[in-house]
Design an enzyme around this catalytic site. Structure first.
Site, PDB file in Angstrom:
ATOM      1  N   ASP A  13       0.933  -1.059  -0.071  1.00  0.00           N
ATOM      2  CA  ASP A  13       0.079  -0.184   0.025  1.00  0.00           C
ATOM      3  C   ASP A  13       0.872   1.297  -0.064  1.00  0.00           C
ATOM      4  O   ASP A  13       2.102   1.191   0.501  1.00  0.00           O
ATOM      5  CB  ASP A  13      -0.830  -0.146   1.252  1.00  0.00           C
ATOM      6  N   ASP A  73      -1.808  -0.595   5.902  1.00  0.00           N
ATOM      7  CA  ASP A  73      -2.122  -0.186   7.332  1.00  0.00           C
ATOM      8  C   ASP A  73      -3.478   0.334   7.492  1.00  0.00           C
ATOM      9  O   ASP A  73      -3.965   0.494   8.559  1.00  0.00           O
ATOM     10  CB  ASP A  73      -1.248   1.092   7.376  1.00  0.00           C
ATOM     11  N   ASP A  82      -7.129  -1.643   3.356  1.00  0.00           N
ATOM     12  CA  ASP A  82      -6.329  -2.598   2.964  1.00  0.00           C
ATOM     13  C   ASP A  82      -6.805  -3.872   3.740  1.00  0.00           C
ATOM     14  O   ASP A  82      -6.085  -5.165   3.504  1.00  0.00           O
ATOM     15  CB  ASP A  82      -4.880  -2.250   3.593  1.00  0.00           C
TER      16      ASP A  82
HETATM   17  N1  ATP Z   1     -11.404  11.672   3.868  1.00  0.00           N
HETATM   18  C1  ATP Z   1     -10.876  11.878   2.606  1.00  0.00           C
HETATM   19  N2  ATP Z   1     -10.607  13.178   2.160  1.00  0.00           N
HETATM   20  C2  ATP Z   1     -10.035  13.437   0.987  1.00  0.00           C
HETATM   21  N3  ATP Z   1     -10.152  12.442   0.176  1.00  0.00           N
HETATM   22  C3  ATP Z   1     -10.317  11.126   0.385  1.00  0.00           C
HETATM   23  C4  ATP Z   1     -10.717  10.855   1.453  1.00  0.00           C
HETATM   24  N4  ATP Z   1     -10.784   9.579   1.728  1.00  0.00           N
HETATM   25  C5  ATP Z   1     -10.563   9.184   0.391  1.00  0.00           C
HETATM   26  N5  ATP Z   1     -10.205  10.036  -0.390  1.00  0.00           N
HETATM   27  C6  ATP Z   1      -9.688   9.815  -1.655  1.00  0.00           C
HETATM   28  O1  ATP Z   1      -9.682   8.589  -2.181  1.00  0.00           O
HETATM   29  C7  ATP Z   1      -8.472   8.018  -2.566  1.00  0.00           C
HETATM   30  C8  ATP Z   1      -8.450   6.771  -2.027  1.00  0.00           C
HETATM   31  O2  ATP Z   1      -8.537   6.683  -0.831  1.00  0.00           O
HETATM   32  P1  ATP Z   1      -7.942   5.380  -0.010  1.00  0.00           P
HETATM   33  O3  ATP Z   1      -8.162   5.422   1.475  1.00  0.00           O
HETATM   34  O4  ATP Z   1      -8.528   4.133  -0.602  1.00  0.00           O
HETATM   35  O5  ATP Z   1      -6.452   5.224  -0.395  1.00  0.00           O
HETATM   36  P2  ATP Z   1      -5.152   5.933   0.310  1.00  0.00           P
HETATM   37  O6  ATP Z   1      -5.099   5.495   1.756  1.00  0.00           O
HETATM   38  O7  ATP Z   1      -5.336   7.402   0.059  1.00  0.00           O
HETATM   39  O8  ATP Z   1      -3.939   5.391  -0.354  1.00  0.00           O
HETATM   40  P3  ATP Z   1      -3.337   4.108  -0.354  1.00  0.00           P
HETATM   41  O9  ATP Z   1      -4.052   2.833  -0.759  1.00  0.00           O
HETATM   42  O10 ATP Z   1      -1.963   4.153  -0.870  1.00  0.00           O
HETATM   43  O11 ATP Z   1      -3.342   3.838   1.217  1.00  0.00           O
HETATM   44  C9  ATP Z   1      -7.693   8.943  -1.945  1.00  0.00           C
HETATM   45  O12 ATP Z   1      -6.494   8.981  -2.489  1.00  0.00           O
HETATM   46  C10 ATP Z   1      -8.262  10.403  -1.860  1.00  0.00           C
HETATM   47  O13 ATP Z   1      -8.101  10.728  -3.149  1.00  0.00           O
HETATM   48 MG    MG Z   2      -3.676   3.410   3.156  1.00  0.00          MG
END
Ligand code: ATP
Ligand code: MG
Ligand code: CU1
Length: 737
Positions: free
Chosen positions: A426, A623, A627
């Site tokens: 991730d 994390d 995931d």
């Molecule tokens: N609370 C939030 N505020 C703003 N954007 C959000 C929020 N939650 C999700 N997103 C958007 O959705 C996308 C995907 O979120 P997700 O939590 O699935 O992945 P991430 O944690 O950002 O990335 P990774 O998968 O690498 O951990 C983010 O990159 C963002 O663009």
């Molecule tokens: Mg993440």
């Protein structure tokens, strides 16, 4: 037991604390035992060998009861545990009982004894009495073990030992009757000398085994010793009073002076100091802590005096959770262990079959010879060492892992690591810190920056996403008073929705806009994304009100991890919910060739499944909540310690230090662990390929015939070698490998 949940751990906390109290009050000898018990199983009241691990999943642990047998010794066999009675006492009493037999009974094959008395009937009676005492007292652990194994329809090692001693005992009884009453002229050889030596060596072997075992899992013991016995409780009047740590309660405050250990988890309310949490978390440096910071029970306080308000005591504390996790990991049964059990079973049938065949083959040489050969075969095949081979290595390895910040919750992960071809990582929070800063705010026409930020912060104040925290911090820095939006709703992998002053708002990413066909300034968004920013948009109904770009920093060990994996011939792959451009940027910085961006939570799981469908074995590292499904689906799920509980609960391995390069340590530890397991299977069972035929007398034509006592000695040797070999597994190696 593959899916051990934190919840189970919590249920067992009360018992856990009982155990800790016991552990603290016990003397050294008993401590070993407590430790073995804790590292082996739930259902400790079980009898010999009748417990197999699979049955333990829902077993209720009754530590307080089990601890009452603190005078007894307990040992493990193929992952099962048996209560052998107090082997030390049993051994020495048996030595005394054996003396008359060893002195008076004829030594096999020589028909002379050490003391020759000319009173055959009296001598015979004495021998029979002492034989019986030996058989029923010294031999009892083996007899009980055999009964349990047969009830279980899985005759293994105890059945083998029992075959050996029972054959010697009953044949000796027959010899006594025959020689004195039936047909004194036709002398029948008795086996009393062999019976005695056999029982003695068996007991000694187990006793040594017990002692070898105690060093195997010293991490747990060390952890239990970390908590001090007393604490300086701060009373309502503000004075301090020394109380037992077990009496501390959540909400109370205690004082820790310089050089003392912290008795419980809590939050500092007064003072400042550096605290060393290395033994608890594996983190090596001393960390500076001040008011508002959390401290962990078991850590050492270096210089200052701290007042701490308790958030978790003994049983609900971090330390016991870690201990519990180590225990659970040690209990969870691995495939190699199944292999060991299977080998034990085959060994039983092989020994039994060969023993019977050898008996009939040697019968023309006389009943006594045939008996001796058969007994030797039974004894030499006794797979004690085999029973220890895997558990010893695994408990040693889990302890070393724990000391290095690796919590292996599922033993299978260790074996599965051998076949791993891809590590899927991730991005946010795993390869990057997950601590964002707002780099740009681009309001649309008719919207000012202040309004944009206020609305973004209002929505994000209901989110735990790392992106949310940066937005709130940016708003607060501008002096905006953040008021949370109403009826907010998380949209996994997209953003968050909510109501501000009766209007519907959403924070979404570019992917969502494209899918919904909503217009936005792609060029500006791409410009920021290409610099590695996560880009989010504020929507009112279907109108874009503005854009926010947030940047993250790459973790220190991330590059080392990528190159380390490549060096090991494993392909690293990045999976992220973030946009394609930002992913490209991070991949470029890390030297990653394979990555997938714009993923929704179930996309990650699908990708895991796709890699697996191609015949790959994958590790998934993550994390976040998003995931969790892929962690569970992967061959090995690895959670970052600082991650969400959901992710941690779905993982097989936890990186306590949240340092991605620890995956390399895990791989190395698993590698040397696997190597030791295979070695131990050979030392514990493989030698029988030669030993059984030898015992059966295949080399008798050149004069090589083994005595049962030699068989027992070989068996005991093998056990000791296996134990020593397991001890050779040390933490240093995982750092040099
Ligand atoms: N609370 C939030 N505020 C703003 N954007 C959000 C929020 N939650 C999700 N997103 C958007 O959705 C996308 C995907 O979120 P997700 O939590 O699935 O992945 P991430 O944690 O950002 O990335 P990774 O998968 O690498 O951990 C983010 O990159 C963002 O663009
Ligand atoms: Mg993440
Ligand atoms: Cu044995």
């Amino acid at each position: 037991m593959d899916q051990m949940k934190m919840d189970d751990m919590k249920n067992d906390h009360q018992k856990m604390s009982d155990m800790q109290n016991h552990m603290q009050s016990m003397n050294h000898d008993d401590m070993k035992m407590a430790h073995e018990m804790s590292s082996t199983g739930h259902q400790m009241k079980m009898d010999h060998g009748s417990m197999n691990m699979s049955g333990m999943d829902h077993g209720h642990m009754d530590m307080s009861n089990d601890m009452d047998m603190a005078g007894g010794d307990v040992m493990m066999h193929g992952g099962s545990m048996m209560h052998m009675g107090n082997l030390k006492v049993k051994f020495w009493v048996s030595v005394v009982l054996a003396i008359p037999v060893l002195l008076l009974a004829p030594i096999m094959g020589l028909n002379i004894s050490i003391i020759n008395l000319n009173a055959p009937l009296a001598v015979g009676i004495v021998i029979v009495l002492f034989d019986s005492a030996l058989y029923f007292y010294g031999g009892m652990p083996f007899l009980k073990g055999a009964v349990a194994e047969i009830k279980d329809k899985s005759p293994e090692m105890m059945t083998l030992v029992t075959l050996g001693i029972s054959v010697s005992y009953f044949y000796s009884l027959y010899a006594f009757v025959a020689n004195n009453f039936l047909n004194p002229a036709n002398h029948v050889m008795d086996f009393s000398f062999e019976l005695a030596t056999l029982i003695l060596i068996m007991l000694l072997g187990h006793w040594i085994e017990m002692n070898a075992l105690m060093g195997a899992g010293d991490a747990l013991q060390k952890m239990a010793a970390l908590l001090p016995k007393t604490a300086h409780l701060v009373t309502e009047t503000g004075e301090t009073k020394d109380v037992a740590v077990a009496d501390l309660q959540v909400g109370q405050s205690f004082q820790v002076r310089s050089g003392e250990s912290i008795p419980a988890d809590g939050v500092i309310t007064d003072g400042q100091s550096t605290v060393n949490e290395s033994l608890v978390t594996g983190e090596s440096a001393a960390v500076t802590k001040t008011v508002g910071d959390k401290v962990i029970g078991g850590a050492t306080n270096n210089n200052g005096t701290l007042t701490v308000k308790i958030s978790g005591t003994g049983d609900s504390g971090y330390l016991s959770q870690v201990m519990k996790m180590v225990q659970n990991a040690q209990q969870s049964k691995s495939k190699a262990e199944d292999k060991a059990d299977l080998v034990a079973k085959y060994l039983f049938y092989a020994a039994f079959g060969v023993g019977i065949i050898a008996f009939f083959a040697w019968l023309p040489q006389g009943l006594a010879t045939a008996m001796t050969i058969m007994v030797t075969v039974f004894v030499i095949a006794c797979p004690h060492a085999l029973g220890l081979a895997i558990p010893l290595v695994v408990s040693r390895s889990t302890s070393i892992g724990a000391q290095n910040g690796l919590l292996v919750r599922n033993r299978q992960a260790i074996e599965a690591s051998q076949h791993v071809s891809h590590v899927l990582l991730d991005k946010t929070g795993t390869l990057t810190e997950g601590q964002f800063t707002v780099n740009a705010l681009v309001p649309s026409k008719d919207v000012d920056e202040q309004t944009l930020l206020t609305r973004l912060a209002a929505l994000e104040s209901n989110s735990t996403h790392p992106l949310a925290q940066a937005i709130i911090a940016a708003a607060q820095a501008k002096g905006i008073k953040v008021e949370a939006a109403q009826s907010s709703q998380n949209i996994p992998g997209v953003g968050i929705a909510g109501e501000i002053n009766g209007h519907q708002y959403m924070i979404v990413n570019g992917n969502y806009l494209t899918k919904q066909g909503i217009q936005f300034d792609q060029a500006v968004a791409d410009k920021w994304a290409a610099k590695g920013n996560s880009v989010s948009f504020l929507l009112q109904d279907k109108q874009v009100q503005g854009m926010v770009a947030e940047g993250d920093t790459i973790k220190a060990g991330a590059k080392e991890l990528i190159s380390g994996l490549q060096k090991r011939g494993i392909t690293p792959v990045m999976l992220t919910g973030d946009n394609q451009k930002a992913a490209e940027h991070v991949a470029g910085l890390l030297g990653l060739k394979e990555f997938h961006a714009g993923l929704l939570p179930n996309d990650k799981q699908k990708i895991v499944a796709e890699y697996q469908a191609k015949g790959n074995h994958v590790i998934m590292v993550g994390d976040g909540v998003n995931d969790a499904p892929s962690l569970a689906a992967a061959n090995i799920g690895v959670a970052i310690g600082a991650g969400t509980d959901v992710a941690i609960d779905s993982a097989d391995v936890i990186l306590v230090k949240s340092e991605p390069s620890d995956i390399l340590h895990f791989l190395d530890l698993a590698k040397i662990t696997n190597r030791k397991m295979v070695q131990n299977l050979w030392w514990g069972a493989g030698y029988n390929i030669i030993a059984i035929p030898l015992a059966a007398g295949v080399l008798s034509f050149i004069g090589i015939i083994l005595d049962p006592a030699v068989g027992a000695a070989v068996m005991a040797m093998s056990t000791v070698i296996v134990a020593i070999n397991a001890m050779g597994l040390t933490g240093e190696k995982i750092k040099n490998e």
